[in-house]
Write a protein that holds these residues in place. Structure first.
Motif, PDB file in Angstrom:
ATOM      1  N   VAL A 183       0.954  -1.220  -0.059  1.00 55.90           N
ATOM      2  CA  VAL A 183       0.123  -0.110   0.143  1.00 55.90           C
ATOM      3  C   VAL A 183       0.914   1.296   0.055  1.00 55.90           C
ATOM      4  O   VAL A 183       0.617   2.305  -0.699  1.00 55.90           O
ATOM      5  N   TRP A 184       1.812   1.482   0.954  1.00 56.48           N
ATOM      6  CA  TRP A 184       2.668   2.353   0.827  1.00 56.48           C
ATOM      7  C   TRP A 184       3.641   2.687  -0.516  1.00 56.48           C
ATOM      8  O   TRP A 184       3.489   3.825  -1.060  1.00 56.48           O
ATOM      9  N   MET A 185       3.947   1.523  -1.268  1.00 57.77           N
ATOM     10  CA  MET A 185       4.552   1.601  -2.472  1.00 57.77           C
ATOM     11  C   MET A 185       3.268   2.288  -3.701  1.00 57.77           C
ATOM     12  O   MET A 185       3.901   3.131  -4.378  1.00 57.77           O
ATOM     13  N   LEU A 186       2.133   1.811  -3.357  1.00 58.34           N
ATOM     14  CA  LEU A 186       1.134   2.365  -4.202  1.00 58.34           C
ATOM     15  C   LEU A 186       0.932   3.841  -4.060  1.00 58.34           C
ATOM     16  O   LEU A 186       1.065   4.686  -4.974  1.00 58.34           O
ATOM     17  N   ALA A 187       0.793   4.172  -2.575  1.00 59.85           N
ATOM     18  CA  ALA A 187       0.610   5.546  -2.258  1.00 59.85           C
ATOM     19  C   ALA A 187       1.517   6.284  -2.657  1.00 59.85           C
ATOM     20  O   ALA A 187       1.389   7.738  -3.142  1.00 59.85           O
TER      21      ALA A 187
ATOM     22  N   PRO B 152      11.112   5.411  -1.023  1.00 59.99           N
ATOM     23  CA  PRO B 152      10.811   4.502  -2.017  1.00 59.99           C
ATOM     24  C   PRO B 152       9.221   4.507  -2.663  1.00 59.99           C
ATOM     25  O   PRO B 152       8.431   4.667  -1.796  1.00 59.99           O
ATOM     26  N   GLY B 153       8.904   4.245  -3.811  1.00 58.46           N
ATOM     27  CA  GLY B 153       7.689   4.146  -4.211  1.00 58.46           C
ATOM     28  C   GLY B 153       7.506   3.355  -5.477  1.00 58.46           C
ATOM     29  O   GLY B 153       8.572   2.994  -6.196  1.00 58.46           O
ATOM     30  N   ALA B 154       6.409   2.851  -5.820  1.00 61.74           N
ATOM     31  CA  ALA B 154       6.240   2.077  -6.901  1.00 61.74           C
ATOM     32  C   ALA B 154       6.480   2.835  -8.378  1.00 61.74           C
ATOM     33  O   ALA B 154       6.452   4.018  -8.281  1.00 61.74           O
ATOM     34  N   ILE B 155       6.992   1.953  -9.266  1.00 61.92           N
ATOM     35  CA  ILE B 155       7.353   2.669 -10.549  1.00 61.92           C
ATOM     36  C   ILE B 155       6.129   2.947 -11.359  1.00 61.92           C
ATOM     37  O   ILE B 155       6.408   3.933 -11.950  1.00 61.92           O
ATOM     38  N   SER B 156       5.111   2.233 -11.053  1.00 65.32           N
ATOM     39  CA  SER B 156       4.000   2.695 -11.930  1.00 65.32           C
ATOM     40  C   SER B 156       2.622   2.254 -11.076  1.00 65.32           C
ATOM     41  O   SER B 156       2.409   1.334 -10.548  1.00 65.32           O
ATOM     42  N   GLN B 157       1.798   3.415 -11.162  1.00 66.40           N
ATOM     43  CA  GLN B 157       0.519   3.398 -10.296  1.00 66.40           C
ATOM     44  C   GLN B 157      -0.452   2.293 -10.921  1.00 66.40           C
ATOM     45  O   GLN B 157      -0.791   1.555 -10.104  1.00 66.40           O
ATOM     46  N   SER B 158      -0.377   2.345 -12.210  1.00 68.06           N
ATOM     47  CA  SER B 158      -1.504   1.378 -12.808  1.00 68.06           C
ATOM     48  C   SER B 158      -1.207  -0.103 -12.591  1.00 68.06           C
ATOM     49  O   SER B 158      -2.015  -0.684 -12.047  1.00 68.06           O
ATOM     50  N   GLU B 159       0.306  -0.327 -12.688  1.00 65.22           N
ATOM     51  CA  GLU B 159       0.555  -1.704 -12.779  1.00 65.22           C
ATOM     52  C   GLU B 159       0.474  -2.049 -10.936  1.00 65.22           C
ATOM     53  O   GLU B 159       0.217  -3.422 -10.869  1.00 65.22           O
TER      54      GLU B 159
END
Length: 477
Positions: A74-78, A111-118
């Motif tokens: 959830v954190w990586m997505l946010a 740190p965060g996700a590379i892509s929100q959609s993926e």
């Protein structure tokens, strides 16, 4: 119908929907299983969490690890870093393949996700599957779910997939269920509802190990009762034959190899009980004459041999084709693995990885010049892809759950067999073999990226975590 039965039925429906509706298809075809999975959680999760205070330490540990993994996802997505654009027009500019910076990122240096959609695509499946694992484990421990019923549902669902795949092969179908909707003009090789025969084999071999244990447990029970008819045992035997033949008939080289390994390991581990069952099999036919019994046994043996010979040609042809192509699929997988190792060496990779679903949009930026394709949907190595996307911390937590299940199963089988009935031990051996085989297959394919297979695998993991030893198990032969 009480709540216990309703919970089991909702889980069984979920297990069936994944492989049978559209096993490895995506977009709207993934929704039936996901909707059913969310309904199962609505029914089961509140009562599961209410019991956690009286649960053993292992289930409380499973709860903690599950929360930690979900929190990371959830954190990586946010805190996603980029907007992934593929074949789209943004601000009147055409983008074939690009990662546009997220100007509204919460903490740019974290740190965060590379892509929100993926990330959304992956987490909408991963999070409920993890929660289902926790819920099934707790309900199994408190005897609110009968784990044999879950395994039987997995087995017969896979038999249906095998029957569908074999029928398609024999009829020359170009798409699942003979529909153009489930066909790919550029890809004629598929099996059942799975776009890749290798991925179909991952499910088939996982269920084959379970099915063989189900056959042995059922046969031993029927022989012991001396009143049961053999029809149930014969039906399960044919189900196993269909799964084994389907795995070989699918055309996957690796799948055929793992089928043979599964059969050898299972028979070796259950040699004594299997041989005893074969010798006593005639007792399942109490009303028949010795001649009739011999005819039935001979017919069953002949069917097995004929089917084995019939599908053997498929394996030989596939390996011959691989030799003619100089084993190019092996080289391709090796190249993808090298690319993933480059990703892991990137300074931006760390404890939390690049985020769920990040391999797909990142691959073109790291691929070697020797790789012709511009992108890969899956890494053909689930273990490395998990490490890339979840980092060393998240990956360790995920494999703690997986490894913990294997540890608990082996502990029950090797150290505490007297605390379970022999039938339960048979099932646990099948689960152990299935989990090990699919984990090995995941080194060269991507079964854990397919939602229907991931859910079924997690059901086995949940059962392993939730099995409750008894102080005195009844001795069964």
């Amino acid at each position: 119908m009480d709540k216990r039965q309703f919970t089991l039925i909702s889980l069984v429906i979920t297990i069936c929907l994944g492989p049978l509706i559209a096993g490895s298809y995506y977009d709207s075809w993934r929704y039936p299983m996901l909707i059913s999975l969310y309904l199962f959680l609505i029914i089961s999760l509140p009562s599961s969490i209410a019991r956690i205070s009286s649960a053993p330490v292992q289930l409380k540990l499973l709860l903690f690890v599950t929360i930690a993994i979900i929190t990371q996802g959830v954190w990586m997505l946010a805190n996603y870093k980029f907007i992934f654009i593929e074949d789209s027009i943004v601000d009147n500019i055409y983008h074939r393949w690009q990662l546009l910076p997220n100007k509204d990122q919460l903490l740019p240096h974290s740190p965060g996700a590379i892509s929100q959609s993926e990330a959304v695509d992956r987490l909408t499946s991963i999070i409920p599957t993890l929660l289902a694992t926790l819920s099934i484990a707790i309900l199994t421990y408190f005897k609110r779910l009968k784990f044999q019923s879950i395994l039987i549902a997995i087995f017969w669902t896979t038999v249906a997939v095998a029957l569908l795949g074999i029928s398609q092969r024999l009829s020359g179908a170009t798409g699942s269920y003979w529909l153009d909707t489930f066909s790919f003009p550029s890809r004629q090789l598929f099996f059942g509802t799975y776009r890749s025969p290798a991925i179909a084999c991952c499910l088939l071999n996982l269920s084959l190990a379970i099915g063989l244990s189900h056959l042995l447990a059922t046969a031993r029970k029927c022989i012991r009762s001396r009143k049961s008819k053999p029809s149930k045992v014969i039906a399960i035997a044919f189900g196993n034959i269909l799964i084994a033949c389907g795995s070989i008939q699918s055309g996957s080289k690796a799948g055929a190899v793992f089928t043979i390994i599964t059969l050898i390991v299972w028979l070796t581990w259950n040699y004594s009980a299997s041989w005893k069952t074969i010798r006593q099999f005639r007792e399942l036919l109490p009303g028949s004459s010795p001649t009739e019994k011999n005819i039935i046994l001979t017919a069953l043996t002949a069917i097995i041999l004929i089917l084995s010979i019939a599908v053997a040609g498929t394996v030989i042809n596939r390996w011959a084709d691989a030799q003619e192509s100089n084993y190019n699929t092996i080289e391709a997988r090796k190249s993808i693995n090298e690319t993933q190792l480059k990703m892991i060496q990137d300074p931006d990779w760390g404890a939390l990885g690049f985020g769920p679903g990040s391999f797909y949009p990142l691959y073109p930026y790291y691929k070697t010049e020797a790789e012709e394709k511009s992108h890969q949907f899956y890494a053909h190595n689930d273990h490395l892809q998990t490490l890339v996307e979840w980092g060393w911390l998240g990956g360790s937590l995920l494999y703690f759950i997986y490894g913990g299940a294997l540890f608990l199963l082996l502990k029950n089988i090797l150290r505490n067999p007297s605390k379970f009935s022999k039938q339960e031990i048979y099932y646990q051996k099948g689960m152990t073999i299935g989990l090990v085989i699919i984990s090995l297959h995941a080194l060269i394919d991507f079964p854990f990226q397919i939602e229907s297979i991931a859910l079924i695998t997690e059901c086995l993991i949940a059962i392993a975590w939730g099995l409750k030893p008894r102080s005195s198990a009844s001795k069964q032969t």
